[in-house]
Scaffold this active site. Sequence first.
Site, PDB file in Angstrom:
ATOM      1  N   PRO A  92      48.026  43.014  31.829  1.00  0.00           N
ATOM      2  CA  PRO A  92      47.008  43.161  32.873  1.00  0.00           C
ATOM      3  C   PRO A  92      47.017  44.569  33.477  1.00  0.00           C
ATOM      4  O   PRO A  92      46.062  44.959  34.148  1.00  0.00           O
ATOM      5  CB  PRO A  92      47.377  42.093  33.907  1.00  0.00           C
ATOM      6  N   GLU A 119      57.325  38.793  32.992  1.00  0.00           N
ATOM      7  CA  GLU A 119      56.784  39.936  33.746  1.00  0.00           C
ATOM      8  C   GLU A 119      56.532  41.142  32.847  1.00  0.00           C
ATOM      9  O   GLU A 119      56.317  42.251  33.336  1.00  0.00           O
ATOM     10  CB  GLU A 119      57.727  40.322  34.885  1.00  0.00           C
ATOM     11  N   ARG A 161      35.003  41.174  13.803  1.00  0.00           N
ATOM     12  CA  ARG A 161      33.570  41.036  13.515  1.00  0.00           C
ATOM     13  C   ARG A 161      32.897  42.385  13.284  1.00  0.00           C
ATOM     14  O   ARG A 161      31.767  42.434  12.797  1.00  0.00           O
ATOM     15  CB  ARG A 161      32.862  40.210  14.594  1.00  0.00           C
TER      16      ARG A 161
HETATM   17  N1  ADE Z   1      48.636  39.451  29.763  1.00  0.00           N
HETATM   18  C1  ADE Z   1      48.508  38.798  30.923  1.00  0.00           C
HETATM   19  N2  ADE Z   1      47.312  38.996  31.466  1.00  0.00           N
HETATM   20  C2  ADE Z   1      46.631  39.817  30.607  1.00  0.00           C
HETATM   21  C3  ADE Z   1      45.349  40.400  30.610  1.00  0.00           C
HETATM   22  N3  ADE Z   1      44.479  40.189  31.606  1.00  0.00           N
HETATM   23  N4  ADE Z   1      45.001  41.181  29.583  1.00  0.00           N
HETATM   24  C4  ADE Z   1      45.883  41.411  28.580  1.00  0.00           C
HETATM   25  N5  ADE Z   1      47.105  40.899  28.523  1.00  0.00           N
HETATM   26  C5  ADE Z   1      47.486  40.099  29.526  1.00  0.00           C
END
Ligand code: ADE
Length: 273
Positions: A92, A119, A161
């Site tokens: 994230p 984490e 794709r």
């Molecule tokens: N791992 C946890 N959340 C994620 C996200 N939003 N994008 C990519 N990998 C992740």
Amino acid sequence: MRIDVVTIFPEYLEPLNVSLVGKARAAGRLDVRVRDLRQSTYDRHNTVDDTPYGGGPGMVMMTGPWGEALDQTLADGYEAGAHHPVLVVPTPSGRPFTQALAVDLAERPWLVFTPARYEGIDSRVTAEYATRLPVLEVSIGDYVLAGGEAAVLVITEAVARLLPGVLGNAQSHADDSFAPGAMADLLEGPVYTKPPTWRGRGIPDVLLSGHHGRIARWRRDEALRRTVANRPDLIERADPAAFGKKDREMLSILGWQPGPDGRFGPNPDAVEE
Ligand code: ADE
């Protein structure tokens, strides 16, 4: 293209056997290898995580198993003749995954994914491999998943794709929403197929008219309508030169007008319909 995925949940990647990605693999356009990270553990409990230095909640994935699994993955790939690997680290905290990034990745011969749980992975792992290959930290959206495996599925499908010969019709991705060079970045409008009437609902007359010019205009108006409703930020960001006279008329009907810099924004005086 070769894709390697190192994960503690190999079964999570089963969907890569299905549908478009499964067919691309069967057709030999995509070579996907999934490796179990726990094969690179040597204690009784197959440990892959430990507590974070500096304290705090959760666990951090350890350098040892990742280092060994990635070394073996890279050695296997090179031995099989793959070259120029890119390490894709789903997190994230990564750069946003976009259609432009999908196009970039589709041009690479070899992607190695490291979906993490907990984490995340001890930072020294990416630092180490970044000395040898490009490392891209990538986020698929502003939300937190329990692990990166679902992100690998998303990225792989968006990339697969785009590979030559995977979709029948190359034009079908030239028109994608967010395709680089698409007529401004607009969302695609609604689509219809047979039957002509369903539960009393018909098809917009223009689509039955056979008039290509009017159909193209209608589609563009609907794309503007949907983009204003769902992604107004795309209109605000768009180069105003991307909007022709008819676009401007439609934007005005939708309650949008050019500001002092020419860019479009919602008209504060517009009455909501
Ligand atoms: N791992 C946890 N959340 C994620 C996200 N939003 N994008 C990519 N990998 C992740």
